[in-house]
Design an enzyme around this catalytic site. Structure first.
Site, PDB file in Angstrom:
ATOM      1  N   TYR A 167     -48.165  12.081  -9.021  1.00 14.62           N
ATOM      2  CA  TYR A 167     -48.307  11.460 -10.340  1.00 14.62           C
ATOM      3  C   TYR A 167     -49.769  11.138 -10.640  1.00 14.62           C
ATOM      4  CZ  TYR A 167     -48.340   7.223 -13.335  1.00 14.62           C
ATOM      5  OH  TYR A 167     -48.607   6.277 -14.280  1.00 14.62           O
TER       6      TYR A 167
ATOM      7  N   VAL B 157     -42.931   9.257 -18.279  1.00 17.07           N
ATOM      8  CA  VAL B 157     -41.730   9.435 -17.461  1.00 17.07           C
ATOM      9  C   VAL B 157     -41.009  10.749 -17.781  1.00 17.07           C
ATOM     10  CG1 VAL B 157     -40.051   8.181 -18.876  1.00 17.07           C
ATOM     11  CG2 VAL B 157     -39.827   8.154 -16.392  1.00 17.07           C
TER      12      VAL B 157
ATOM     13  N   HIS C 155     -51.704  14.233 -11.404  1.00 14.88           N
ATOM     14  CA  HIS C 155     -51.142  15.104 -12.460  1.00 14.88           C
ATOM     15  C   HIS C 155     -52.086  15.078 -13.671  1.00 14.88           C
ATOM     16  CE1 HIS C 155     -48.413  16.691 -15.481  1.00 14.88           C
ATOM     17  NE2 HIS C 155     -47.595  17.056 -14.493  1.00 14.88           N
TER      18      HIS C 155
END
Length: 109
Positions: free
Chosen positions: A76, A35, A79
């Site tokens: 995400y 996060v 990534h």
């Protein structure tokens, strides 16, 4: 019913039985650390199954991440930090199920 803008990314997992509790904790801490490393990931929560209904189908852990959009989830997933983590994470699992959804709130009268 009102739909929110956020998208939830839910992962149900069952770790391999030969993992030590310390290794499971290390993996979960690594997941939680994403996060702060991947901008589209806005929030992260996790827990273990405590249901009395015994409908968990062997899944023991749930991980929930919040994103602003489905495009954020796509960013995400691709990534490099997530790809590296996911490759390690998957090798320690017996089972996994992933669902993405947009929360909807029911209007109660």
């Amino acid at each position: 019913m009102a739909e929110t803008e956020a998208v939830k990314h839910v992962v149900l997992a069952k770790f391999k039985e030969d993992l030590t509790p310390e290794k499971v904790e290390e993996i979960i801490n690594g997941y939680a650390g994403l996060v702060s490393l991947i901008e589209p990931m806005k929030d992260f929560h996790w827990g273990t199954d405590v249901s009395i209904e015994n409908l968990h189908q062997g899944f023991t852990h749930v991980f929930v991440s919040t994103f602003e959009s489905t495009e954020g989830i796509a960013e995400y997933v691709s990534h490099p930090v997530h790809v590296e983590f996911a490759n390690m994470f998957l090798q320690h699992l017996d089972k996994i199920l992933v669902i993405d959804y947009k929360p909807t709130t029911a209007k109660l009268s």
